[in-house]
Motif scaffolding. Structure first.
Motif, PDB file in Angstrom:
ATOM      1  N   GLN A 148      -3.844   9.380 -11.684  1.00  0.00           N
ATOM      2  CA  GLN A 148      -4.663   8.859 -10.583  1.00  0.00           C
ATOM      3  C   GLN A 148      -3.947   7.690  -9.895  1.00  0.00           C
ATOM      4  N   ILE A 149      -3.321   6.841 -10.688  1.00  0.00           N
ATOM      5  CA  ILE A 149      -2.669   5.666 -10.100  1.00  0.00           C
ATOM      6  C   ILE A 149      -1.359   6.054  -9.418  1.00  0.00           C
ATOM      7  N   SER A 150      -0.553   6.866 -10.082  1.00  0.00           N
ATOM      8  CA  SER A 150       0.747   7.166  -9.468  1.00  0.00           C
ATOM      9  C   SER A 150       0.550   8.011  -8.209  1.00  0.00           C
ATOM     10  N   GLN A 151      -0.344   9.002  -8.256  1.00  0.00           N
ATOM     11  CA  GLN A 151      -0.535   9.839  -7.062  1.00  0.00           C
ATOM     12  C   GLN A 151      -1.322   9.110  -5.976  1.00  0.00           C
ATOM     13  N   GLY A 152      -2.208   8.210  -6.365  1.00  0.00           N
ATOM     14  CA  GLY A 152      -3.049   7.542  -5.375  1.00  0.00           C
ATOM     15  C   GLY A 152      -2.405   6.312  -4.760  1.00  0.00           C
ATOM     16  N   LEU A 153      -1.560   5.611  -5.529  1.00  0.00           N
ATOM     17  CA  LEU A 153      -1.109   4.291  -5.068  1.00  0.00           C
ATOM     18  C   LEU A 153       0.403   4.107  -4.973  1.00  0.00           C
ATOM     19  N   PHE A 154       1.162   4.914  -5.710  1.00  0.00           N
ATOM     20  CA  PHE A 154       2.587   4.592  -5.782  1.00  0.00           C
ATOM     21  C   PHE A 154       3.384   5.045  -4.557  1.00  0.00           C
ATOM     22  N   GLY A 155       2.672   5.564  -3.546  1.00  0.00           N
ATOM     23  CA  GLY A 155       3.325   5.802  -2.259  1.00  0.00           C
ATOM     24  C   GLY A 155       3.411   4.515  -1.448  1.00  0.00           C
ATOM     25  N   LEU A 156       2.769   3.460  -1.926  1.00  0.00           N
ATOM     26  CA  LEU A 156       2.784   2.185  -1.206  1.00  0.00           C
ATOM     27  C   LEU A 156       4.053   1.410  -1.554  1.00  0.00           C
ATOM     28  N   ASP A 157       4.569   0.673  -0.573  1.00  0.00           N
ATOM     29  CA  ASP A 157       5.730  -0.157  -0.917  1.00  0.00           C
ATOM     30  C   ASP A 157       5.227  -1.487  -1.513  1.00  0.00           C
ATOM     31  N   ARG A 158       6.166  -2.312  -1.940  1.00  0.00           N
ATOM     32  CA  ARG A 158       5.786  -3.551  -2.653  1.00  0.00           C
ATOM     33  C   ARG A 158       4.878  -4.452  -1.829  1.00  0.00           C
ATOM     34  N   LYS A 159       5.197  -4.551  -0.559  1.00  0.00           N
ATOM     35  CA  LYS A 159       4.413  -5.425   0.304  1.00  0.00           C
ATOM     36  C   LYS A 159       2.984  -4.887   0.441  1.00  0.00           C
ATOM     37  N   GLU A 160       2.887  -3.581   0.636  1.00  0.00           N
ATOM     38  CA  GLU A 160       1.551  -2.973   0.769  1.00  0.00           C
ATOM     39  C   GLU A 160       0.751  -3.125  -0.528  1.00  0.00           C
ATOM     40  N   PHE A 161       1.458  -3.043  -1.653  1.00  0.00           N
ATOM     41  CA  PHE A 161       0.761  -3.088  -2.947  1.00  0.00           C
ATOM     42  C   PHE A 161       0.100  -4.449  -3.201  1.00  0.00           C
ATOM     43  N   ALA A 162       0.545  -5.469  -2.475  1.00  0.00           N
ATOM     44  CA  ALA A 162      -0.090  -6.790  -2.624  1.00  0.00           C
ATOM     45  C   ALA A 162      -1.564  -6.749  -2.219  1.00  0.00           C
ATOM     46  N   ASN A 163      -1.960  -5.736  -1.453  1.00  0.00           N
ATOM     47  CA  ASN A 163      -3.367  -5.616  -1.031  1.00  0.00           C
ATOM     48  C   ASN A 163      -4.177  -4.685  -1.933  1.00  0.00           C
ATOM     49  N   VAL A 164      -3.619  -4.370  -3.098  1.00  0.00           N
ATOM     50  CA  VAL A 164      -4.311  -3.435  -3.993  1.00  0.00           C
ATOM     51  C   VAL A 164      -5.021  -4.171  -5.131  1.00  0.00           C
ATOM     52  N   VAL A 165      -6.292  -3.802  -5.320  1.00  0.00           N
ATOM     53  CA  VAL A 165      -7.042  -4.187  -6.519  1.00  0.00           C
ATOM     54  C   VAL A 165      -7.381  -2.878  -7.207  1.00  0.00           C
ATOM     55  N   ILE A 166      -7.195  -2.817  -8.511  1.00  0.00           N
ATOM     56  CA  ILE A 166      -7.518  -1.577  -9.236  1.00  0.00           C
ATOM     57  C   ILE A 166      -8.806  -1.801 -10.029  1.00  0.00           C
ATOM     58  N   ALA A 167      -9.686  -0.803 -10.006  1.00  0.00           N
ATOM     59  CA  ALA A 167     -10.900  -0.882 -10.828  1.00  0.00           C
ATOM     60  C   ALA A 167     -10.874   0.262 -11.836  1.00  0.00           C
ATOM     61  N   TYR A 168     -10.857  -0.094 -13.114  1.00  0.00           N
ATOM     62  CA  TYR A 168     -10.957   0.931 -14.161  1.00  0.00           C
ATOM     63  C   TYR A 168     -12.429   1.164 -14.459  1.00  0.00           C
ATOM     64  N   GLU A 169     -12.888   2.382 -14.156  1.00  0.00           N
ATOM     65  CA  GLU A 169     -14.289   2.713 -14.368  1.00  0.00           C
ATOM     66  C   GLU A 169     -14.386   4.039 -15.116  1.00  0.00           C
ATOM     67  N   PRO A 170     -14.514   3.985 -16.441  1.00  0.00           N
ATOM     68  CA  PRO A 170     -14.669   5.240 -17.172  1.00  0.00           C
ATOM     69  C   PRO A 170     -15.941   5.948 -16.706  1.00  0.00           C
ATOM     70  N   VAL A 171     -15.798   7.208 -16.306  1.00  0.00           N
ATOM     71  CA  VAL A 171     -16.925   7.926 -15.697  1.00  0.00           C
ATOM     72  C   VAL A 171     -18.128   7.961 -16.642  1.00  0.00           C
TER      73      VAL A 171
END
Ligand code: PGA
Length: 253
Positions: A148-171
């Motif tokens: 979920q993280i690599s496919q959803g977020l790792f297309g962002l470059d380092r600068k873009e990733f500074a705007n990322v907050v991750i929420a771990y929510e077990p369904v």
């Protein structure tokens, strides 16, 4: 120092009038009772966003949206774009909540496009990940979270990733009253930080806020937020009661 955050996701609850009343109540409680430097984010329905943003003007409280489309405009009936959200004062957008994945068929590729649009506009994306009960019981949760993280977020470059907050929510913990133990949550949060570090670097991983979500209440918030890799929470049910929500906010130290 990474930012501590408590965000209240109101889901499909509260009319416009009810939302205004609840925001006003929360605003007063935050002003009177919260002395920490964590960030408080309120995430009501789309309808309530413009007035929510006006009601928190001049305070430290921020407003978030629960979803957004990845295009700025176009023939997408029923959708709302990030630029439209930004124009009314929204500064955070939840992307990839498990209810969006489960009930609206949102997959990692779509969520990657949405996350990209959010950060491209300079807003914070609160990107949700989490395994189902079946995936937990069959011990596939590390793989699921990594995907979920690599496919959803790792297309962002380092600068873009500074705007990322991750929420771990077990369904299995969302709206069920079941909560991951602080140790179970810490294990995943540390793992998430590890894969962010492997993709970008240690510094970026250390600066990324990782929130826990799933039946957080005033009674369990302190023990969850005390974990070294847990930087706050994404709160559903308990965010609809001003007293419970402020008590969870106050558990951020
Ligand atoms: P809950 O919801 O706190 O009601 O479990 C959390 C969420 O869905 O973000």
């Amino acid at each position: 120092m990474r930012q501590k955050i408590v965000a209240g996701n109101w889901k499909m609850h509260k009319s416009l009038e009810e939302s205004q009343a609840l925001i006003t109540e929360i605003r007063g409680l935050v002003r009177d009772e919260y002395r920490g430097d964590g960030k408080v984010v309120i995430v009501p329905t789309f309808l309530a966003l413009p007035s929510a943003a006006r009601l928190v003007e001049g305070t430290e409280i921020e407003i978030g949206a629960q979803n957004a489309h990845y295009e700025d405009q176009g023939a997408f009936t029923g959708e709302i774009s990030v630029s439209m959200l930004k124009a009314v004062g929204v500064t955070n957008v939840i992307i990839g909540h498990s209810e969006r994945r489960q009930y609206f068929g949102e997959n990692n590729a779509l969520l990657a496009a949405k996350a990209k649009s959010v950060v491209r506009h300079g807003l914070k994306v609160i990107f949700c990940v989490g395994e189902t009960l079946e995936q937990r019981e069959s011990k596939q949760y590390f793989r699921v979270i990594e995907e979920q993280i690599s496919q959803g977020l790792f297309g962002l470059d380092r600068k873009e990733f500074a705007n990322v907050v991750i929420a771990y929510e077990p369904v299995w913990a969302i709206g069920t009253g079941l909560t991951a133990t602080p140790e179970q949550a810490q294990e995943i949060h540390a793992y998430i930080r590890k894969i962010v570090s492997a993709q970008y670097n240690d510094e970026i991983a250390n600066e990324t806020s990782i929130l826990y979500g799933g039946s957080v209440k005033p009674e369990n918030a302190t023990s969850i937020f005390m974990q070294p890799d847990i930087d706050g929470g994404l709160i559903g049910g308990a965010a609809l009661k001003a007293r419970d929500f402020i008590d969870i906010v106050k558990a951020m130290r």
